[in-house]
Design a protein around this motif. Structure first.
Motif, PDB file in Angstrom:
ATOM      1  N   ALA A 224       0.836  -1.215   0.000  1.00  0.00           N
ATOM      2  CA  ALA A 224       0.000   0.000   0.000  1.00  0.00           C
ATOM      3  C   ALA A 224       0.860   1.251   0.000  1.00  0.00           C
ATOM      4  CB  ALA A 224      -0.954   0.000   1.188  1.00  0.00           C
ATOM      5  N   PRO A 225       1.739   1.403  -0.994  1.00  0.00           N
ATOM      6  CA  PRO A 225       2.583   2.604  -1.045  1.00  0.00           C
ATOM      7  C   PRO A 225       1.749   3.884  -1.060  1.00  0.00           C
ATOM      8  CG  PRO A 225       3.282   0.980  -2.689  1.00  0.00           C
ATOM      9  CD  PRO A 225       1.960   0.515  -2.154  1.00  0.00           C
ATOM     10  N   ASN A 226       2.266   4.875  -0.399  1.00  0.00           N
ATOM     11  CA  ASN A 226       1.605   6.186  -0.319  1.00  0.00           C
ATOM     12  C   ASN A 226       0.188   6.078   0.226  1.00  0.00           C
ATOM     13  OD1 ASN A 226       2.083   8.928  -0.487  1.00  0.00           O
ATOM     14  ND2 ASN A 226       1.145   9.112  -2.501  1.00  0.00           N
ATOM     15  N   GLN A 227      -0.019   5.061   1.077  1.00  0.00           N
ATOM     16  CA  GLN A 227      -1.230   5.008   1.894  1.00  0.00           C
ATOM     17  C   GLN A 227      -2.491   4.643   1.116  1.00  0.00           C
ATOM     18  OE1 GLN A 227      -0.923   8.340   4.530  1.00  0.00           O
ATOM     19  NE2 GLN A 227      -2.861   7.895   5.575  1.00  0.00           N
ATOM     20  N   SER A 228      -2.353   3.896   0.003  1.00  0.00           N
ATOM     21  CA  SER A 228      -3.528   3.511  -0.769  1.00  0.00           C
ATOM     22  C   SER A 228      -3.346   2.111  -1.342  1.00  0.00           C
ATOM     23  CB  SER A 228      -3.776   4.505  -1.905  1.00  0.00           C
ATOM     24  OG  SER A 228      -4.822   4.061  -2.742  1.00  0.00           O
ATOM     25  N   ASN A 229      -4.382   1.283  -1.192  1.00  0.00           N
ATOM     26  CA  ASN A 229      -4.362  -0.050  -1.795  1.00  0.00           C
ATOM     27  C   ASN A 229      -4.497   0.002  -3.309  1.00  0.00           C
ATOM     28  OD1 ASN A 229      -3.952  -1.841   0.395  1.00  0.00           O
ATOM     29  ND2 ASN A 229      -6.084  -1.598   1.042  1.00  0.00           N
ATOM     30  N   ASP A 230      -4.862   1.164  -3.849  1.00  0.00           N
ATOM     31  CA  ASP A 230      -4.921   1.309  -5.305  1.00  0.00           C
ATOM     32  C   ASP A 230      -3.531   1.286  -5.931  1.00  0.00           C
ATOM     33  OD1 ASP A 230      -7.630   1.408  -5.208  1.00  0.00           O
ATOM     34  OD2 ASP A 230      -7.812   3.546  -5.674  1.00  0.00           O
TER      35      ASP A 230
END
Length: 245
Positions: A224-230
Motif C-alpha cells: 500500500a505505497p503512499n497510503q492507498s491499496n490502489d
C-alpha cells in the motif's frame, strides 16, 4: 549545538538545536515568500531535541525522544521519508508554515549473543501557523520492529528483518480556503481512494568477505505505497559494498 551529559553510568541525556538557515538573518515575510530560507538562528526554521537514554543492563536499553520544531515548505521528514500526507501537510495552513511536536520511544533487547530485538514508535503533531485563525493540524505515526542476527554464518556477519510503517498521516485538516477544491472535505486523508496503512518489510544479510570488505544484499517490500491499496506493491532489490580502512 549539542550537549551529551551522563547523568549516571546507566542514564544519558542528549540535547540539540539545529537552525538550517542560521546564516540568513533576513526576517520572515508575512506572505511566507521567504519562509524556508530566512529567520536566522532563532526566528526561522529550527529543531530542538531532547533524548533520554537508559541502559539498565548491557543487554537492555531504551530511549525517550522529544522534538519541537518549526518549518515551512516540504518535506517535513529528512529525505522525504514517508507518505505525501505525512511530508506535505500544506493544507493545514494557508502559507505552509507549521510547528511540530514529535514524541518517540525506542528499545533494544539482546536476547542472546546472536539474537536481538529492537523497535520504535513515533507520534508527530503538526500545527498550522498561518497569520489567520483558521489553522488546522495533522497527526503522523511511524513504528517498526526489527530482528537482528549477529555473526550469522560466521563472525562479523549480520542478518536482519524489519517490519514497520513509514511516517503516514491518520488525520490532516484542511483550512477553509482550500476546502472547495476538495469537495468540501475537512480532512485530506478522507479523500485518499481505498486508503490503507502503508507497510515496509525488509530483509538483508551483511556478509563479511574479510576485515576490510563486506557485501550486504537485501530486499524491500512496500505494501500500500503512499497510503492507498490502489497503488501496486513495490519490491526493491538492494546491494551495498562497504570498504573499511
Amino acid at each position: 549545538m549539542g550537549l551529551n551529559y551522563e547523568l549516571s553510568p546507566a542514564i544519558n541525556l542528549s540535547l540539540g538545536y539545529l537552525a538550517p538557515n542560521a546564516s540568513s538573518p533576513e526576517n520572515l515575510s508575512p506572505d511566507s515568500s521567504n519562509g524556508t530560507t530566512a529567520g536566522g538562528l532563532f526566528n526561522g526554521r529550527y529543531s530542538a531535541l531532547a533524548q533520554l537514554t537508559i541502559q539498565p543492563t548491557k543487554n537492555l536499553a531504551f530511549g525517550l525522544t522529544y522534538v519541537n520544531a518549526y518549518t515551512a515548505g516540504t518535506p517535513t521528514f529528512l529525505n522525504d521519508v514517508g507518505t505525501i500526507s505525512a511530508n506535505s501537510p500544506s493544507l493545514i495552513a494557508d502559507n505552509s508554515r507549521r510547528s511540530i511536536n514529535a514524541y518517540g520511544v525506542a528499545g533494544l533487547w539482546r536476547v542472546y549473543p546472536k539474537f536481538a530485538i529492537n523497535g520504535w514508535f513515533m507520534y508527530t503533531n503538526q500545527q498550522g501557523q498561518s497569520a489567520g485563525e483558521d489553522n488546522e493540524s495533522a497527526d503522523v505515526y511511524s513504528y517498526a520492529i526489527a530482528l537482528a542476527f549477529p555473526d550469522l554464518g560466521k563472525d562479523g556477519n549480520l542478518g536482519g528483518i524489519i517490519v514497520g510503517v513509514p511516517p503516514y498521516a491518520t488525520r490532516s485538516g484542511v483550512v477553509p480556503l482550500y476546502r472547495p477544491f476538495l469537495g468540501g472535505a475537512t480532512d485530506v486523508i478522507s479523500t485518499i481512494p481505498n486508503r490503507a496503512t502503508p507497510v515496509h518489510i525488509e530483509g538483508f544479510y551483511k556478509y563479511r568477505l574479510n576485515d576490510n570488505i563486506s557485501i550486504t544484499p537485501g530486499v524491500i517490500w512496500l505494501i500500500a505505497p503512499n497510503q492507498s491499496n490502489d497503488n501496486p506493491d513495490v519490491v526493491i532489490g538492494t546491494i551495498r559494498t562497504t570498504f573499511t580502512f
